[in-house]
Design an enzyme around this catalytic site. Structure first.
Site: not given
Ligand code: IDP
Ligand code: MG
Length: 188
Positions: A10, A50, A115, A121, A132, A153, A156, A167
């Site tokens: 990102k 998304y 992963r 996350t 991360r 973070n 992705h 994707e």
């Molecule tokens: P992942 O990137 O670890 O797979 P996902 O649940 O797919 O996590 O969420 C996508 C992105 O959305 C995360 O990488 C993060 O940047 C953001 N995100 C998810 N949940 C939250 C939250 O509760 N607060 C702020 N950002 C969030």
């Molecule tokens: Mg995800």
């Protein structure tokens, strides 16, 4: 067993000059990069990446809520879809903040192991040794909530064979993916 997965570095990773370091970790674990480009996503691409998926919203709502409760922090969201659409709009903005690096990596168990090296996350909870955890551990739900933005973070990674397939076809045309042999291939 041979899988392909989509990885995005990102914009926070790009501006922190982490492209090489992240790519090295992908190569180090033995995966093969079969597609790579720099993209500045338009609104459509970001929204398609998304999508507001109900199952994702429910899972993410529960995880985030649990973390807030454990830390004694208020969690203001009423239901998973309200939460999900807010995070989706923040994610679209973040994904379009600037150019990002899109990568397709291939290898045995590629989806699961990427992963694993990415981490959790919330970078704050992500163990040292993960991308991360090593490069963004100061980032937390507390900070993202306070600043009304998504977690920054760095990366992705597709989370299942189904999402990987969707994707990859979203970000890459078939002719942008390449088939070639690497040293390790003869053992697979
Ligand atoms: P992942 O990137 O670890 O797979 P996902 O649940 O797919 O996590 O969420 C996508 C992105 O959305 C995360 O990488 C993060 O940047 C953001 N995100 C998810 N949940 C939250 C939250 O509760 N607060 C702020 N950002 C969030
Ligand atoms: Mg995800």
């Amino acid at each position: 067993m041979q899988e392909k997965t989509l990885i995005l570095i990102k914009h926070d990773g790009v501006v922190r000059s982490l492209i090489g370091k992240i790519l090295t970790r992908i190569e180090n674990i033995g995966l093969k990069v079969i597609g790579m480009k720099m993209v500045w996503a338009n609104e459509d691409l970001a929204r398609n990446h998304y999508t507001l998926d109900e199952e994702w919203a429910r899972k993410s709502f529960e995880t985030t809520k649990k973390t807030h409760e454990r830390e004694g922090k208020p969690f203001p969201h009423k239901n998973h879809m309200e939460f999900g659409s807010l995070i989706q709009s923040w994610n679209i903005n973040f994904l379009r903040e600037g150019p990002i690096i899109a990568i397709v990596a291939e290898g045995p168990h590629a989806i699961e192991i990427v992963r694993k090296i990415v981490g959790t996350t919330e970078p704050r909870q992500s163990p040292p040794g993960t991308i991360r955890g090593d490069f963004a551990m100061t980032e937390s739900y507390e900070l993202s909530d306070k600043n009304k933005r998504v977690l920054r973070n760095l990366i992705h990674a597709s989370d299942s064979p189904k999402t990987a397939e969707r994707e990859i076809s979203l970000w890459f045309k078939p002719e942008e993916l390449h088939d070639y042999q690497k040293e390790l291939d003869k053992h697979f």
